[in-house]
Scaffold this active site. Sequence first.
Site, PDB file in Angstrom:
ATOM      1  N   ARG A  32       0.869  -1.166   0.000  1.00 28.76           N
ATOM      2  CA  ARG A  32       0.000   0.000   0.000  1.00 28.76           C
ATOM      3  C   ARG A  32       0.910   1.220   0.000  1.00 28.76           C
ATOM      4  O   ARG A  32       2.120   1.088   0.032  1.00 28.76           O
ATOM      5  CB  ARG A  32      -1.015  -0.006   1.153  1.00 28.76           C
ATOM      6  CG  ARG A  32      -0.705  -0.751   2.375  1.00 28.76           C
ATOM      7  CD  ARG A  32       0.192  -0.078   3.416  1.00 28.76           C
ATOM      8  NE  ARG A  32       0.010   1.334   3.534  1.00 28.76           N
ATOM      9  CZ  ARG A  32       0.977   2.191   3.743  1.00 28.76           C
ATOM     10  NH1 ARG A  32       2.236   1.793   3.849  1.00 28.76           N
ATOM     11  NH2 ARG A  32       0.758   3.477   3.855  1.00 28.76           N
ATOM     12  N   GLY A  33       0.273   2.397  -0.030  1.00 28.96           N
ATOM     13  CA  GLY A  33       1.075   3.607  -0.204  1.00 28.96           C
ATOM     14  C   GLY A  33       1.144   3.886  -1.692  1.00 28.96           C
ATOM     15  O   GLY A  33       1.418   2.982  -2.488  1.00 28.96           O
ATOM     16  N   ALA A  34       0.870   5.131  -2.050  1.00 35.02           N
ATOM     17  CA  ALA A  34       0.671   5.454  -3.467  1.00 35.02           C
ATOM     18  C   ALA A  34       1.817   5.005  -4.394  1.00 35.02           C
ATOM     19  O   ALA A  34       1.579   4.300  -5.380  1.00 35.02           O
ATOM     20  CB  ALA A  34       0.387   6.952  -3.604  1.00 35.02           C
TER      21      ALA A  34
ATOM     22  N   ARG B 182      -7.361  -0.312  -6.763  1.00 28.99           N
ATOM     23  CA  ARG B 182      -7.616   0.762  -5.776  1.00 28.99           C
ATOM     24  C   ARG B 182      -7.808   2.068  -6.550  1.00 28.99           C
ATOM     25  O   ARG B 182      -6.957   2.432  -7.356  1.00 28.99           O
ATOM     26  CB  ARG B 182      -6.457   0.880  -4.769  1.00 28.99           C
ATOM     27  CG  ARG B 182      -6.377  -0.348  -3.852  1.00 28.99           C
ATOM     28  CD  ARG B 182      -5.520  -0.085  -2.639  1.00 28.99           C
ATOM     29  NE  ARG B 182      -6.175   0.788  -1.689  1.00 28.99           N
ATOM     30  CZ  ARG B 182      -5.550   1.320  -0.634  1.00 28.99           C
ATOM     31  NH1 ARG B 182      -4.266   1.063  -0.415  1.00 28.99           N
ATOM     32  NH2 ARG B 182      -6.188   2.104   0.210  1.00 28.99           N
TER      33      ARG B 182
ATOM     34  N   GLN C 169      -2.251   2.277  10.032  1.00 26.35           N
ATOM     35  CA  GLN C 169      -0.942   2.351   9.357  1.00 26.35           C
ATOM     36  C   GLN C 169       0.088   3.115  10.183  1.00 26.35           C
ATOM     37  O   GLN C 169       1.283   2.875  10.083  1.00 26.35           O
ATOM     38  CB  GLN C 169      -1.078   3.025   7.977  1.00 26.35           C
ATOM     39  CG  GLN C 169      -1.799   2.214   6.937  1.00 26.35           C
ATOM     40  CD  GLN C 169      -3.264   2.574   6.866  1.00 26.35           C
ATOM     41  OE1 GLN C 169      -3.887   2.925   7.866  1.00 26.35           O
ATOM     42  NE2 GLN C 169      -3.856   2.488   5.679  1.00 26.35           N
TER      43      GLN C 169
ATOM     44  N   ASP D 106      -2.060  10.754  -1.729  1.00 23.90           N
ATOM     45  CA  ASP D 106      -2.326   9.726  -2.747  1.00 23.90           C
ATOM     46  C   ASP D 106      -2.681  10.330  -4.091  1.00 23.90           C
ATOM     47  O   ASP D 106      -2.594   9.661  -5.131  1.00 23.90           O
ATOM     48  CB  ASP D 106      -3.462   8.817  -2.287  1.00 23.90           C
ATOM     49  CG  ASP D 106      -3.001   7.984  -1.119  1.00 23.90           C
ATOM     50  OD1 ASP D 106      -3.009   8.500   0.008  1.00 23.90           O
ATOM     51  OD2 ASP D 106      -2.583   6.839  -1.330  1.00 23.90           O
TER      52      ASP D 106
ATOM     53  N   ASN E  74      -5.464  12.460   0.930  1.00 22.16           N
ATOM     54  CA  ASN E  74      -4.623  11.532   1.706  1.00 22.16           C
ATOM     55  C   ASN E  74      -5.520  10.710   2.632  1.00 22.16           C
ATOM     56  O   ASN E  74      -6.749  10.893   2.650  1.00 22.16           O
ATOM     57  CB  ASN E  74      -3.567  12.317   2.498  1.00 22.16           C
ATOM     58  CG  ASN E  74      -2.483  11.414   3.070  1.00 22.16           C
ATOM     59  OD1 ASN E  74      -1.920  10.580   2.355  1.00 22.16           O
ATOM     60  ND2 ASN E  74      -2.180  11.553   4.347  1.00 22.16           N
ATOM     61  N   LYS E  75      -4.911   9.846   3.389  1.00 21.01           N
ATOM     62  CA  LYS E  75      -5.632   8.938   4.293  1.00 21.01           C
ATOM     63  C   LYS E  75      -6.660   9.683   5.141  1.00 21.01           C
ATOM     64  O   LYS E  75      -6.396  10.781   5.615  1.00 21.01           O
ATOM     65  CB  LYS E  75      -4.591   8.248   5.180  1.00 21.01           C
ATOM     66  CG  LYS E  75      -5.100   7.225   6.162  1.00 21.01           C
ATOM     67  CD  LYS E  75      -5.986   6.182   5.542  1.00 21.01           C
ATOM     68  CE  LYS E  75      -5.359   5.472   4.370  1.00 21.01           C
ATOM     69  NZ  LYS E  75      -6.345   4.653   3.597  1.00 21.01           N
TER      70      LYS E  75
END
Length: 367
Positions: free
Chosen positions: A53-55, A90, A202, A243, A253-254
């Site tokens: 995960r993570g862009a 995603r 996370q 992201d 973002n998150k």
Amino acid sequence: MKVEGKHYRSIWLAADGWAAEIIDQTRLPHEFVIERLETLEDAARAIETMQVRGAPLIGATAAYGLCLALRTDASDDALEAADARLRRTRPTAVNLMWALDEMLGVIRNIPRADRVAAAYRRAGEICDEDVETCRAIGQNGLSLIEEVAANKPGKTVNILTHCNAGWIATVDWGTALAPIYMAHDKGIAVHVWADETRPRNQGAALTAWELNSHGVPHAIIADNAGGHLMQHGKVDLVITGTDRTAANGDVCNKIGTYLKALAARDNNVPFYVALPHTTIDWSIMDGVRDIPIEERDAREVTHMRGRTASGAMETIEISSPGSGAANPAFDVTPARLVSGLITERGVCAASHEGLLGLYPERRDDES
Ligand code: MRU
């Protein structure tokens, strides 16, 4: 970065030269498990289930996913199907679409026989470029931390971050955490407030694990604690990742990042966002309105996974049985709340003009 003294990237080619290997992030921080991706479906599932995960890492994994698909079938139809499968994994991190566009750019118009080699070459370059980009983001963000440190000699610089935008969210170094690693390595006293980042934690699991491994002083805080800490002068700077950054400087973002930006503005705490160019979506001029927000399984909100005292990994229900739950995975912070964007080319205002100042080649695209 290093794990117990050994250097790792978050994704790499296996010794056989064709499978991709990843660190299974769903097992961290309690278990360090390397997973082998051998098929398109392995790569797609790794992204969907957030083993990766993570862009930037999502983009790099998709690039290898396409390589794995081409090994089985390098026809146009198979290429199209693999691309569509990966694009569906995603929806929010635009690096996914960027990486797939890059891959298609080099594969589409060449003979079938050359496609596999060309795909692996470009996937490798995407990874290497990400490492260099994140290193440059680190250098540019380091200057901001040095500035804060210079204004409070002999005192620790307290930085709050949300989610995980560290080396395991990219190929190496990270975005938001890269300047922090560099400041720490340079001997600047830094301390990180790591938002736990519900529902998937996370921050508590991954950012804390990374900082621990690198010896950076930090404390995990409940997501709701940031505003209080800012009010009491305990946060000098906020740095998060993103992201997808719209062309007007809005940053997605998150989930929960927006609330941190609001609290930062109310308390005059600088709020910076670190990003590689691959995260900019030049086609969107209003991020709040137009960035697609991933809605994930409600079970991520109602249940939690963790290690019991006996060492077993278990999932428990933490909410009232039978209640529904909503799980928007990202939010958008409007550009007006962002003090600046830290990119590989420098720091700019969170605005269309600010971004164009760093990426002038985009002006030509627009005229
Ligand atoms: O849902 P995730 O864990 O993939 O979300 C990750 C983030 O929100 C990160 O902050 C973002 O991808 C930047 S990573 C360098």
